[in-house]
Design an enzyme around this catalytic site. Structure first.
Site, PDB file in Angstrom:
ATOM      1  CD  GLN A  87       7.637  40.132   6.529  1.00  0.00           C
ATOM      2  OE1 GLN A  87       7.624  41.349   6.490  1.00  0.00           O
ATOM      3  NE2 GLN A  87       7.579  39.397   5.447  1.00  0.00           N
ATOM      4  CG  PHE A  88       7.888  34.242  11.742  1.00  0.00           C
ATOM      5  CD1 PHE A  88       8.362  33.018  11.303  1.00  0.00           C
ATOM      6  CD2 PHE A  88       6.548  34.544  11.560  1.00  0.00           C
ATOM      7  CE1 PHE A  88       7.514  32.109  10.684  1.00  0.00           C
ATOM      8  CE2 PHE A  88       5.693  33.657  10.948  1.00  0.00           C
ATOM      9  CZ  PHE A  88       6.171  32.427  10.508  1.00  0.00           C
ATOM     10  CB  THR A  89       8.457  35.172   6.776  1.00  0.00           C
ATOM     11  OG1 THR A  89       8.150  36.546   6.505  1.00  0.00           O
ATOM     12  CG2 THR A  89       7.220  34.434   7.242  1.00  0.00           C
TER      13      THR A  89
END
Length: 151
Positions: free
Chosen positions: A79-81
């Protein structure tokens, strides 16, 4: 590296309507990888996720047992967010997040290191649009962080 770690009674991840990872009792790990992360941060985070005491012993309300102690499962989702910076403007900036090429390598290493524990480790699909169902138990949710620039 940032990890949102959640104690779950069950969790699953779907891609295009198909379940690609599913666990019962254990931990759901949402993983964000920074551009500065190295294997040193991975090793620290793997040990922290495996040894952190988040489960109560029978008859106790305290967090006495680790995921290894209860022989639970892990669902690991990229989850790069988690590296979204919302301090300025109305759209998050992801400048601190690792590039997809760098992140996928570190993500795969992270999963491989977790699997060395002998526990069941399921994953999402890196880079895919995923639907994640999390039955958070407690609820217990913590954010773990290891910053290569300070470590």
């Amino acid at each position: 590296m940032r990890v949102v770690i959640q104690r779950v009674s069950a969790s699953q991840v779907m891609v295009d309507g198909e379940v690609v990872g599913c666990i019962g009792r254990g931990l759901n790990l949402l993983i964000g990888i920074a551009e500065t992360d190295t294997e040193k941060e991975l090793d620290w985070m793997v040990q922290k996720c495996l040894s952190l005491r988040l489960f109560p012993a029978e008859g106790s309300g305290r967090f006495d047992l680790s995921i290894q102690d209860v022989q639970g499962a892990l669902l690991v989702i990229s989850q790069f967010t988690l590296y979204g910076d919302c301090r300025k403007g109305r759209r998050p900036s992801f400048d601190q997040a690792a590039s997809p090429d760098q992140a996928v390598k570190l993500y795969e290493q992270f999963v491989a290191k977790l699997r060395q524990s002998g526990l069941q480790v399921e994953t999402g699909q890196f880079g895919a649009h995923m639907q994640v169902a999390i039955d958070n138990e407690g609820p217990v949710t913590l954010v773990l962080e290891r910053d290569a620039r300070v470590a």
